[in-house]
Write a protein that holds these residues in place. Structure first.
Motif, mmCIF file in Angstrom:
data_model
loop_
_atom_site.group_PDB
_atom_site.id
_atom_site.type_symbol
_atom_site.label_atom_id
_atom_site.label_comp_id
_atom_site.label_asym_id
_atom_site.label_seq_id
_atom_site.Cartn_x
_atom_site.Cartn_y
_atom_site.Cartn_z
ATOM 1 N N ALA A 27 0.851 -1.194 0.000
ATOM 2 C CA ALA A 27 0.000 0.000 0.000
ATOM 3 C C ALA A 27 0.887 1.245 0.000
ATOM 4 O O ALA A 27 1.999 1.225 0.534
ATOM 5 C CB ALA A 27 -0.896 -0.003 1.237
ATOM 6 N N PRO A 28 0.386 2.326 -0.580
ATOM 7 C CA PRO A 28 1.180 3.560 -0.575
ATOM 8 C C PRO A 28 1.368 4.067 0.852
ATOM 9 O O PRO A 28 0.411 4.153 1.611
ATOM 10 C CB PRO A 28 0.308 4.535 -1.383
ATOM 11 N N THR A 30 3.497 7.168 2.852
ATOM 12 C CA THR A 30 4.417 8.279 2.777
ATOM 13 C C THR A 30 5.536 8.087 3.795
ATOM 14 O O THR A 30 5.299 7.588 4.882
ATOM 15 C CB THR A 30 3.638 9.600 2.968
ATOM 16 N N GLN A 103 2.166 6.847 -6.905
ATOM 17 C CA GLN A 103 0.906 7.461 -6.495
ATOM 18 C C GLN A 103 0.987 8.979 -6.662
ATOM 19 O O GLN A 103 1.955 9.607 -6.226
ATOM 20 C CB GLN A 103 0.571 7.129 -5.034
ATOM 21 N N HIS A 170 -4.522 9.467 -6.503
ATOM 22 C CA HIS A 170 -4.891 9.447 -5.086
ATOM 23 C C HIS A 170 -6.143 10.281 -4.856
ATOM 24 O O HIS A 170 -6.082 11.481 -4.575
ATOM 25 C CB HIS A 170 -3.720 9.987 -4.264
ATOM 26 N N ASN A 173 -8.328 9.680 1.243
ATOM 27 C CA ASN A 173 -7.644 10.138 2.464
ATOM 28 C C ASN A 173 -7.627 11.656 2.630
ATOM 29 O O ASN A 173 -6.641 12.215 3.109
ATOM 30 C CB ASN A 173 -6.208 9.576 2.516
ATOM 31 N N VAL A 296 -7.817 -3.269 1.151
ATOM 32 C CA VAL A 296 -6.705 -2.934 2.060
ATOM 33 C C VAL A 296 -7.297 -2.705 3.437
ATOM 34 O O VAL A 296 -8.492 -2.470 3.579
ATOM 35 C CB VAL A 296 -5.950 -1.668 1.559
ATOM 36 N N VAL A 299 -4.660 -5.994 7.122
ATOM 37 C CA VAL A 299 -4.246 -7.341 6.708
ATOM 38 C C VAL A 299 -2.893 -7.591 7.372
ATOM 39 O O VAL A 299 -1.918 -6.909 7.077
ATOM 40 C CB VAL A 299 -4.117 -7.449 5.170
ATOM 41 N N ARG A 321 0.811 -1.119 6.937
ATOM 42 C CA ARG A 321 1.592 -1.136 8.181
ATOM 43 C C ARG A 321 2.295 -2.469 8.433
ATOM 44 O O ARG A 321 3.398 -2.506 8.980
ATOM 45 C CB ARG A 321 0.674 -0.786 9.360
ATOM 46 N N LEU A 324 5.622 -2.483 7.228
ATOM 47 C CA LEU A 324 6.568 -1.683 8.022
ATOM 48 C C LEU A 324 7.122 -2.554 9.150
ATOM 49 O O LEU A 324 8.308 -2.545 9.440
ATOM 50 C CB LEU A 324 5.875 -0.458 8.628
ATOM 51 N N TRP A 369 -1.145 3.856 16.036
ATOM 52 C CA TRP A 369 -1.293 3.808 14.575
ATOM 53 C C TRP A 369 -0.507 2.630 14.010
ATOM 54 O O TRP A 369 -1.039 1.785 13.275
ATOM 55 C CB TRP A 369 -0.791 5.123 13.995
ATOM 56 N N VAL A 370 0.768 2.599 14.364
ATOM 57 C CA VAL A 370 1.641 1.501 13.953
ATOM 58 C C VAL A 370 2.090 0.828 15.252
ATOM 59 O O VAL A 370 2.480 1.521 16.192
ATOM 60 C CB VAL A 370 2.845 2.043 13.154
HETATM 61 C C1 LIG Z 1 3.025 5.659 7.546
HETATM 62 C C2 LIG Z 1 1.829 5.637 6.623
HETATM 63 C C3 LIG Z 1 1.815 6.473 5.523
HETATM 64 C C4 LIG Z 1 0.740 6.437 4.626
HETATM 65 N N1 LIG Z 1 0.799 7.203 3.480
HETATM 66 C C5 LIG Z 1 -0.156 7.056 2.527
HETATM 67 C C6 LIG Z 1 -0.017 7.657 1.248
HETATM 68 O O1 LIG Z 1 0.991 8.312 0.943
HETATM 69 N N2 LIG Z 1 -1.020 7.484 0.365
HETATM 70 C C7 LIG Z 1 -2.132 6.736 0.650
HETATM 71 O O2 LIG Z 1 -3.013 6.599 -0.188
HETATM 72 N N3 LIG Z 1 -2.272 6.112 1.841
HETATM 73 C C8 LIG Z 1 -1.297 6.232 2.768
HETATM 74 N N4 LIG Z 1 -1.404 5.525 3.935
HETATM 75 C C9 LIG Z 1 -2.550 4.608 4.151
HETATM 76 C C10 LIG Z 1 -2.174 3.170 3.738
HETATM 77 O O3 LIG Z 1 -1.947 3.079 2.350
HETATM 78 C C11 LIG Z 1 -3.251 2.148 4.103
HETATM 79 O O4 LIG Z 1 -4.421 2.428 3.382
HETATM 80 C C12 LIG Z 1 -3.612 2.146 5.589
HETATM 81 O O5 LIG Z 1 -2.429 2.154 6.394
HETATM 82 C C13 LIG Z 1 -4.457 0.913 5.959
HETATM 83 O O6 LIG Z 1 -3.816 -0.277 5.567
HETATM 84 P P1 LIG Z 1 -2.941 -1.157 6.616
HETATM 85 O O7 LIG Z 1 -3.858 -1.517 7.756
HETATM 86 O O8 LIG Z 1 -2.500 -2.353 5.835
HETATM 87 O O9 LIG Z 1 -1.808 -0.306 7.083
HETATM 88 C C14 LIG Z 1 -0.350 5.576 4.864
HETATM 89 C C15 LIG Z 1 -0.334 4.749 5.993
HETATM 90 C C16 LIG Z 1 0.741 4.762 6.851
HETATM 91 C C17 LIG Z 1 0.759 3.817 8.029
#
Ligand SMILES: Cc1cc2nc3c(=O)[nH]c(=O)nc-3n(C[C@H](O)[C@H](O)[C@H](O)COP(=O)(O)O)c2cc1C
Length: 377
Positions: A27-28, A30, A103, A170, A173, A296, A299, A321, A324, A369-370
């Motif tokens: 997933a994207p 930042t 993205q 994008h 969000n 997403v 997971v 996450r 990460l 968050w993380v």
């Molecule tokens: C550190 C961080 C940075 C993120 N940056 C972006 C981003 O640049 N673009 C975006 O669409 N979503 C961003 N997200 C959201 C994630 O792509 C994802 O949708 C969200 O974390 C939920 O998925 P997960 O539970 O697998 O982390 C970010 C999430 C995290 C944790």
């Protein structure tokens, strides 16, 4: 590998003709770690290199299409000067055997004048977001909006020239594309707002422009995806019905995928909590047979990924996450070591996890968050 996970590792071919090795996508996220001018840092290269191997595709952190659309440490695709730097990022991901998708975004009212060197953030209307410290944006003029649509196209051309395998628009969000669709941030009464149909005009103009650029300039198959947040909690705010209407229009554009941004793949409506039907289920039922949907949200295990795919007949699943926390996720699943997948970040693992320093601070700035362990091993 446990054979029950075979379905996760089957190749997938997008309509554009791009084939990815399996169904698992990064997933994207930042990193907050690009140079001030939006160029990719060595820290970011190392971070992607550590995670790219074995995934079907990596969707990069968002890259601004214009300099007034950035936040601190975001990537840039805003000028031709960035092409070389972006090309190295594409190569870092591709050298792991993984497809690279850039993205593209504009921050809109989520920006701040301190990051924008004194410029006032821009948006559809002069309405600040509800977060603490939000600045009131300046409403974009009609000709500026046309120019912005054009900027998404130009950034796409740069992604093509940089050798990326695709771009993701994008539209999620709370950033600018979503701000035009939202009745909270868009109070316009012109071509770009006033009715649900008109609030769709900016997102659809961006899709059309990006598609035109891809058709004109891509010399090899090139993925075009769109990311959307299905609801807003604001009042007024984007309802799920609004989103289904927009999705139908995007669906007509025949994209390679639509990516549904959710905190959990089983999530139901935030606005109508009594309706427990997962949003993904409704979306797949409506348009999933035409446009592949990426699910997403939370997971963590291969069983989660499998459940998401099987419950909603999803072709593709993205992990954020969890990658990460565990860059070796794919390797561990492929070698039957899924029981050793890390569940939280231990400070001792910082070096192994190859976090850019700014990202390390950033992901801890919102507690919970993380997942971070309280102390070392
Ligand atoms: C550190 C961080 C940075 C993120 N940056 C972006 C981003 O640049 N673009 C975006 O669409 N979503 C961003 N997200 C959201 C994630 O792509 C994802 O949708 C969200 O974390 C939920 O998925 P997960 O539970 O697998 O982390 C970010 C999430 C995290 C944790």
């Amino acid at each position: 590998m446990n054979t029950k996970y075979n379905a996760l590792f089957e190749p997938f071919t997008f309509k554009s003709g791009v084939t990815i090795d399996n169904r698992l996508i990064m997933a994207p996220m930042t990193t907050n770690s690009a140079f001030e001018n939006g160029m990719v840092t060595t820290d970011e290269h190392n971070y992607y290199k550590r995670r790219a191997k074995g995934l079907g595709a990596v969707i990069t952190a968002c890259a601004q299409v214009r300099e007034d659309g950035k936040f601190a440490g975001s990537l840039s695709a805003a000028s031709d000067m960035h092409i070389e730097s972006l090309a190295k990022l594409a190569q870092t991901i591709q050298s792991a055997g993984t497809k690279a998708i850039l993205q593209l975004f504009h921050v809109g009212r989520m920006g701040s004048s301190s990051t924008l060197r004194g410029l006032q953030p821009v948006s559809a209307s002069p309405i600040p977001s509800l977060r603490d410290g939000a600045e009131t944006p300046r409403a974009l003029r009609d000709e500026e909006i046309h120019d912005l649509v054009d900027s998404f196209g130009k950034a796409t051309k740069r992604a093509i020239e940089a050798g990326f395998d695709g771009v993701e628009i994008h539209g999620a969000n709370t950033y600018l594309i979503q701000q035009f669709f939202s009745p909270h941030s868009n109070r316009r009464d012109d071509h770009w707002g006033g009715t649900l149909e008109k609030r769709m005009n900016f997102p659809l103009a961006v899709v059309d422009e990006v598609k035109t650029v891809v058709e004109k300039h891509a010399k090899k198959p090139f993925v075009l995806g769109y990311r959307i947040s299905p609801e807003e909690i604001e009042e007024p705010g984007i309802t799920f019905d609004d989103t289904l209407a927009l999705l139908e229009r995007i669906n007509e554009r025949d994209l390679d995928y639509i990516h549904i941004s959710l905190g959990h793949y089983m999530q139901g409506s935030m606005r109508n909590p009594e309706n427990k039907t997962p949003l993904l289920q409704t979306i797949v039922e409506k348009i999933g047979s035409d446009t592949p949907i990426i699910g997403v949200g939370s997971v963590h295990t291969p069983d989660n990924a499998l459940e998401a795919m099987e419950a909603f007949n999803l072709p593709l699943v993205a992990l954020g996450r969890q990658l990460l926390v565990e860059p070796d996720w794919i390797e561990k699943v492929k070698t039957g070591k899924e029981d050793t997948i890390r569940k939280e970040i231990h400070p001792d693992d910082r070096e192994d996890l190859v976090f850019p320093d700014a990202m390390w601070e950033y992901v801890q700035s919102r507690p919970g968050w993380v997942p971070f362990a309280k102390s070392g091993h």
